[in-house]
Scaffold this active site. Sequence first.
Site, PDB file in Angstrom:
ATOM      1  N   CYS A  32       0.854  -1.179   0.000  1.00  0.00           N
ATOM      2  CA  CYS A  32       0.000   0.000   0.000  1.00  0.00           C
ATOM      3  C   CYS A  32       0.892   1.232   0.000  1.00  0.00           C
ATOM      4  O   CYS A  32       2.104   1.123  -0.129  1.00  0.00           O
ATOM      5  CB  CYS A  32      -0.907  -0.012   1.234  1.00  0.00           C
ATOM      6  SG  CYS A  32       0.003   0.189   2.785  1.00  0.00           S
ATOM      7  N   HIS A  37       3.596  -5.233   1.923  1.00  0.00           N
ATOM      8  CA  HIS A  37       2.932  -6.176   2.825  1.00  0.00           C
ATOM      9  C   HIS A  37       3.489  -7.587   2.655  1.00  0.00           C
ATOM     10  O   HIS A  37       3.838  -8.228   3.636  1.00  0.00           O
ATOM     11  CB  HIS A  37       1.424  -6.204   2.570  1.00  0.00           C
ATOM     12  CG  HIS A  37       0.711  -4.977   3.029  1.00  0.00           C
ATOM     13  ND1 HIS A  37      -0.220  -5.006   4.024  1.00  0.00           N
ATOM     14  CD2 HIS A  37       0.789  -3.681   2.632  1.00  0.00           C
ATOM     15  CE1 HIS A  37      -0.692  -3.784   4.226  1.00  0.00           C
ATOM     16  NE2 HIS A  37      -0.094  -2.965   3.383  1.00  0.00           N
ATOM     17  N   THR A 109       9.341 -13.136  16.719  1.00  0.00           N
ATOM     18  CA  THR A 109       9.406 -13.272  15.255  1.00  0.00           C
ATOM     19  C   THR A 109       9.885 -11.982  14.608  1.00  0.00           C
ATOM     20  O   THR A 109      10.776 -11.993  13.761  1.00  0.00           O
ATOM     21  CB  THR A 109       8.032 -13.682  14.679  1.00  0.00           C
ATOM     22  OG1 THR A 109       7.718 -14.989  15.157  1.00  0.00           O
ATOM     23  CG2 THR A 109       8.034 -13.682  13.161  1.00  0.00           C
ATOM     24  N   TYR A 128      20.399 -21.447  12.254  1.00  0.00           N
ATOM     25  CA  TYR A 128      19.220 -21.147  13.063  1.00  0.00           C
ATOM     26  C   TYR A 128      19.656 -20.862  14.507  1.00  0.00           C
ATOM     27  O   TYR A 128      19.168 -19.926  15.136  1.00  0.00           O
ATOM     28  CB  TYR A 128      18.241 -22.329  13.043  1.00  0.00           C
ATOM     29  CG  TYR A 128      17.595 -22.562  11.700  1.00  0.00           C
ATOM     30  CD1 TYR A 128      16.413 -21.916  11.356  1.00  0.00           C
ATOM     31  CD2 TYR A 128      18.153 -23.440  10.779  1.00  0.00           C
ATOM     32  CE1 TYR A 128      15.805 -22.129  10.123  1.00  0.00           C
ATOM     33  CE2 TYR A 128      17.560 -23.662   9.545  1.00  0.00           C
ATOM     34  CZ  TYR A 128      16.389 -23.000   9.221  1.00  0.00           C
ATOM     35  OH  TYR A 128      15.794 -23.204   8.009  1.00  0.00           O
ATOM     36  N   ASN A 137      17.898 -14.914  22.278  1.00  0.00           N
ATOM     37  CA  ASN A 137      17.364 -16.089  22.962  1.00  0.00           C
ATOM     38  C   ASN A 137      18.006 -17.347  22.385  1.00  0.00           C
ATOM     39  O   ASN A 137      17.459 -17.966  21.480  1.00  0.00           O
ATOM     40  CB  ASN A 137      15.846 -16.140  22.829  1.00  0.00           C
ATOM     41  CG  ASN A 137      15.233 -17.210  23.721  1.00  0.00           C
ATOM     42  OD1 ASN A 137      15.926 -18.092  24.230  1.00  0.00           O
ATOM     43  ND2 ASN A 137      13.929 -17.116  23.913  1.00  0.00           N
ATOM     44  N   ASN A 151       7.877 -15.321   7.581  1.00  0.00           N
ATOM     45  CA  ASN A 151       8.439 -14.146   6.915  1.00  0.00           C
ATOM     46  C   ASN A 151       7.525 -13.726   5.756  1.00  0.00           C
ATOM     47  O   ASN A 151       7.389 -14.456   4.781  1.00  0.00           O
ATOM     48  CB  ASN A 151       9.842 -14.475   6.396  1.00  0.00           C
ATOM     49  CG  ASN A 151      10.487 -13.330   5.652  1.00  0.00           C
ATOM     50  OD1 ASN A 151       9.959 -12.225   5.596  1.00  0.00           O
ATOM     51  ND2 ASN A 151      11.636 -13.603   5.078  1.00  0.00           N
ATOM     52  N   CYS A 159      15.411 -14.942   4.410  1.00  0.00           N
ATOM     53  CA  CYS A 159      15.300 -16.185   5.171  1.00  0.00           C
ATOM     54  C   CYS A 159      16.030 -17.335   4.474  1.00  0.00           C
ATOM     55  O   CYS A 159      16.383 -18.322   5.116  1.00  0.00           O
ATOM     56  CB  CYS A 159      13.843 -16.532   5.444  1.00  0.00           C
ATOM     57  SG  CYS A 159      12.784 -16.551   4.005  1.00  0.00           S
ATOM     58  N   HIS A 160      16.316 -17.185   3.180  1.00  0.00           N
ATOM     59  CA  HIS A 160      17.072 -18.221   2.463  1.00  0.00           C
ATOM     60  C   HIS A 160      18.515 -18.309   2.953  1.00  0.00           C
ATOM     61  O   HIS A 160      19.197 -19.295   2.694  1.00  0.00           O
ATOM     62  CB  HIS A 160      17.032 -17.965   0.952  1.00  0.00           C
ATOM     63  CG  HIS A 160      17.608 -16.649   0.538  1.00  0.00           C
ATOM     64  ND1 HIS A 160      16.858 -15.483   0.549  1.00  0.00           N
ATOM     65  CD2 HIS A 160      18.852 -16.308   0.125  1.00  0.00           C
ATOM     66  CE1 HIS A 160      17.624 -14.484   0.147  1.00  0.00           C
ATOM     67  NE2 HIS A 160      18.845 -14.957  -0.114  1.00  0.00           N
ATOM     68  N   SER A 165      22.932 -25.912  11.521  1.00  0.00           N
ATOM     69  CA  SER A 165      24.286 -25.876  12.095  1.00  0.00           C
ATOM     70  C   SER A 165      25.238 -26.829  11.384  1.00  0.00           C
ATOM     71  O   SER A 165      26.438 -26.609  11.356  1.00  0.00           O
ATOM     72  CB  SER A 165      24.245 -26.212  13.590  1.00  0.00           C
ATOM     73  OG  SER A 165      23.548 -25.208  14.283  1.00  0.00           O
ATOM     74  N   GLU A 188      23.834 -15.201  -4.884  1.00  0.00           N
ATOM     75  CA  GLU A 188      24.427 -14.170  -4.033  1.00  0.00           C
ATOM     76  C   GLU A 188      25.942 -14.273  -3.929  1.00  0.00           C
ATOM     77  O   GLU A 188      26.590 -13.322  -3.528  1.00  0.00           O
ATOM     78  CB  GLU A 188      23.807 -14.225  -2.641  1.00  0.00           C
ATOM     79  CG  GLU A 188      22.363 -13.779  -2.637  1.00  0.00           C
ATOM     80  CD  GLU A 188      21.762 -13.694  -1.261  1.00  0.00           C
ATOM     81  OE1 GLU A 188      22.448 -14.019  -0.261  1.00  0.00           O
ATOM     82  OE2 GLU A 188      20.590 -13.296  -1.171  1.00  0.00           O
TER      83      GLU A 188
END
Length: 194
Positions: A32, A37, A109, A128, A137, A151, A159-160, A165, A188
Amino acid sequence: MEQGNDMKSPSQCTQRTISLQSPLGKIQVSGCENGVHTIQILMDVPPAERSVDASLSCVVTVSNGQEEMGPELQHCVEWLQAYFSEPWTVGRLPLPVFHHPTLHGDAFTSRVLHTLVRDVKLGETVSYKRLAEMAGNPRAVRAVGGAMRRNPVPLLIPCHRVISSSGQSGMYMGGKGNHLKQWLLTHEKVKEED
């Protein structure tokens, strides 16, 4: 990531949706006048093969019948076009403003997603577990996975770039987009041509 305090809530917005044809296939961007969004990668075709001759352009194909896409959607389109054609340039570009409830407030989040976009740069990956530590945390590894699933603006919030680990790529788009995650990580790593 800019956030305005005088914005309408996302449920009160008049949203526009545009479609882009990208190396990943069709991408739909909704937003918007206050910001972006959502971004949806539709997975309608296999990702483009990387080669010297391959076009990695990203072009608007449908603007939902609306002439004006607004400055934030236009900004998002320009960012995505730069990301696909010259990924090494996006670190110098400001991100579009985000206007999705998941990205506002103090929820874990939101904190994880903001940490990811701020601290994990193009060509880098993070586990992660490490992202949970960075977000304050260290025990919330599973919650970080949940944050990645929620996401609303993949690509913009990368997030990609979050992997296990052990170095395995982990799930992307519920496991259906694992090949896209690998494509994005490879994309990338391409350096600016001298």
